[in-house]
Scaffold this active site. Structure first.
Site, PDB file in Angstrom:
ATOM      1  N   GLU A  47       0.843  -1.189   0.000  1.00  0.00           N
ATOM      2  CA  GLU A  47       0.000   0.000   0.000  1.00  0.00           C
ATOM      3  C   GLU A  47       0.881   1.243   0.000  1.00  0.00           C
ATOM      4  OE1 GLU A  47      -3.861   1.761   2.486  1.00  0.00           O
ATOM      5  OE2 GLU A  47      -2.773   0.012   3.229  1.00  0.00           O
ATOM      6  N   ASN A 195     -12.619  -1.351  -0.952  1.00  0.00           N
ATOM      7  CA  ASN A 195     -11.847  -1.929   0.149  1.00  0.00           C
ATOM      8  C   ASN A 195     -12.444  -1.459   1.473  1.00  0.00           C
ATOM      9  OD1 ASN A 195      -9.217  -2.937   1.571  1.00  0.00           O
ATOM     10  ND2 ASN A 195      -9.427  -0.802   2.222  1.00  0.00           N
ATOM     11  N   GLU A 196     -12.683  -2.396   2.359  1.00  0.00           N
ATOM     12  CA  GLU A 196     -13.219  -2.068   3.683  1.00  0.00           C
ATOM     13  C   GLU A 196     -14.349  -1.042   3.574  1.00  0.00           C
ATOM     14  OE1 GLU A 196     -10.207  -1.191   6.582  1.00  0.00           O
ATOM     15  OE2 GLU A 196      -9.266  -3.162   6.374  1.00  0.00           O
ATOM     16  N   TYR A 263      -6.882  -8.893  11.792  1.00  0.00           N
ATOM     17  CA  TYR A 263      -5.540  -8.656  12.300  1.00  0.00           C
ATOM     18  C   TYR A 263      -5.390  -9.247  13.700  1.00  0.00           C
ATOM     19  CZ  TYR A 263      -4.479  -5.489   8.451  1.00  0.00           C
ATOM     20  OH  TYR A 263      -4.233  -4.968   7.203  1.00  0.00           O
ATOM     21  N   GLU A 319      -6.306  -9.197   3.840  1.00  0.00           N
ATOM     22  CA  GLU A 319      -5.467  -8.474   4.800  1.00  0.00           C
ATOM     23  C   GLU A 319      -5.435  -9.296   6.086  1.00  0.00           C
ATOM     24  OE1 GLU A 319      -6.058  -4.284   5.535  1.00  0.00           O
ATOM     25  OE2 GLU A 319      -6.606  -3.894   3.444  1.00  0.00           O
ATOM     26  N   GLN A 368       2.131  -6.071   5.682  1.00  0.00           N
ATOM     27  CA  GLN A 368       2.376  -5.763   4.285  1.00  0.00           C
ATOM     28  C   GLN A 368       3.796  -6.163   3.921  1.00  0.00           C
ATOM     29  OE1 GLN A 368       1.248  -1.749   3.127  1.00  0.00           O
ATOM     30  NE2 GLN A 368      -0.692  -1.904   4.181  1.00  0.00           N
TER      31      GLN A 368
END
Length: 515
Positions: A47, A195-196, A263, A319, A368
């Protein structure tokens, strides 16, 4: 006297039991040939965030004395090619829903200077844009995955972006691509439609986004030789209602994939915990948080099965990884964190879980790749260091596009205080040459665990092993000591006919190769 002797023996018995080596019986079904572990489970994410692109993949100082092609760092490219990186997601992340692709094409001195209002309010000169990203993917020999702008963009903009990249005929946009140096269409297949969208991508309701997805997806066209794999912006962690609404309102044939983000957080979102200075309690909490992803996968998959029983739609964990507090002294908006043996075991355990669920999960992207969150690579000017997590992907690369071999066993517990989690997780596969690879994780930081493994439907003549471990779960690789946590040859196993007894060291990830 007898009472005292009995008490003494009882105490000795407790002491011996506390340090006894656990033994586990594992069966590997080598006759299975139903499910393939998609190589895209081993994907990655880059990103426009902190030092991932600029001062990471892409040199800000082109005179820096490192191998390079243009401004792309070839030492990073070489390292990622070693682990067979199959897929790279770009330009975000939250950045994607503020990114306008037309800013990043054409002569660099004509590209507009913008503000990266998503990550730190820093300048974005757009010198790394669409053609540079596709050049990077070509050098990496990996598939590109582009996250389209639904938040601040329009269906027309996304449609134009796809035409610019994928149309081989005559049009203004295809001619623009040719003028920018690429005569042939790129044929980019993977497209995220937002995204999201529940959060940074627009703070939408699932009902609103489902309708918006269908509108955007309708204008994401398949050009000759370039069919699209469209991916719907799916749930955040345990938002099962988002999945229910999405799957109910969007037909399986309208998407290739449905994303899920999760996450690993040690403490809470405000105080996530240190990447390097943590105790066993935080180590335990981190692994427990990591393993929770399987509960989420099971529950989201069950909802998807109601509407897509044939499992045509991939659950894309695009992610994932551990998120800690930024390193002291760095820009907090840049999300730069170190990477320990603990993080490597989190990566290994997650990949074992994804492999296990490969009938539904056909893509996952670690967050990432460089200098951000659970990175594979860290850079400091000319220096580059490979993290413990990088070496997990090196050990696990043999699972890519191999046939899943189900494993069955009962794991002993790793206990801390009043809580416990499974100490062992594993996955196995057979490649196109008939070679079997088994990856095993022992997260217990103190106890060795023996795995007695039998095989249903396979015989092998030779066995080889590699192991990733270290003296402390806080151990890291630094620019001054880059090889502290690195795989080593492993031979603590015994072959007995068609069975294998493997002694897993504490806090370790082990690869066994059988031929």
């Amino acid at each position: 006297m007898m009472k005292k002797l009995t008490t003494t023996l009882f105490i000795i018995g407790i002491s011996i039991a506390a340090f006894a080596q656990e033994t586990v019986s594992m069966q590997v079904n080598a006759k299975a040939d139903k499910d393939k572990i998609s190589r895209f489970i081993y994907g990655h994410f880059a990103e426009h965030l902190g030092r991932c692109i600029y001062d990471g993949f892409y040199l800000e100082d082109s005179t820096m004395n490192v191998p390079k092609q243009g401004r792309i760092r070839m030492d990073i490219v070489s390292a990622l090619k070693t682990i067979n990186i199959p897929l790279l997601r770009w330009p975000g992340g939250c950045f994607a829903d503020r990114y306008h692709w037309s800013d990043g094409i054409g002569p660099k001195d004509k590209r507009p200077l913008r503000i990266n209002s998503t990550w730190g309010m820093v300048p974005e000169d757009n010198s790394f844009g669409t053609d540079e990203f596709l050049q990077l993917c070509n050098l990496l020999n990996c598939e590109p995955y582009i996250a389209g702008n639904v938040g601040t963009g329009t269906p027309q903009q996304m449609s134009d972006w796809i035409e610019y990249l994928n149309f081989g005929g005559k049009s203004a946009l295809a001619d623009m691509r040719r003028a920018n140096g690429h005569a042939d269409p790129y044929k980019v297949a993977f497209w995220g439609v937002g995204n999201e969208s529940w959060g940074c991508g627009g703070d939408m309701t699932p009902e609103y986004y489902a309708d918006l997805y269908k509108r955007y997806a309708a204008f994401c066209l398949n050009y000759p030789g370039a069919p699209l794999k469209k991916i719907m912006s799916g749930a955040n962690a345990d938002d099962y209602n988002w999945t229910e609404v999405s799957m109910k309102n969007v037909r399986p044939n309208q998407m290739w994939g449905y994303s899920m983000h999760y996450y690993t957080i040690v403490n809470n979102w405000q105080h996530k915990g240190s990447a390097t200075n943590f105790n066993e309690e935080e180590y335990f909490k981190g692994l427990k948080s990591c393993l929770h992803i399987e509960d989420l996968i099971n529950k989201h998959s069950a909802i998807m099965d109601k509407y897509d029983p044939q499992k045509k739609v991939s659950l894309c964990v695009d992610e994932w990884g551990i998120w800690t507090d930024p390193e002291p002294g760095t820009n907090g908006a840049f999300l730069y964190q170190q990477n320990s043996l603990r993080d490597a075991l989190i990566a290994a355990s997650s990949l074992n879980i994804f492999n296990k669920h490969c009938d539904r999960i056909r893509m996952a992207n670690l967050a990432q790749t460089v200098n951000v969150l659970q990175a594979l690579v860290l850079t400091q000017k000319e220096k580059m260091v490979l993290t413990p997590t990088y070496y997990i992907f090196d050990l696990y690369k043999y699972h890519q596009d191999a046939t899943l071999l189900p494993v069955s066993f009962f794991s002993p517990d790793y206990k801390y205080g009043e809580e416990s989690i499974p100490a062992v997780n594993a996955s196995a596969s057979k490649d196109s040459n008939g070679v079997i690879h088994i990856t095993l994780v022992n997260i217990d930081p103190k106890n060795k665990i023996t795995i007695n493994t039998s095989f249903n439907g396979a015989a092998f003549k030779t066995a080889e092993g590699q192991v990733l471990t270290s003296a402390n779960f806080t151990d890291i690789n630094t620019f001054d000591n880059p090889n502290k946590v690195k795989p080593a040859a492993f031979s603590d196993f015994k072959k007995n006919g068609n069975e294998l007894s493997i002694n897993l060291p504490p806090m370790s990830a082990t690869l066994i190769t059988l031929k």
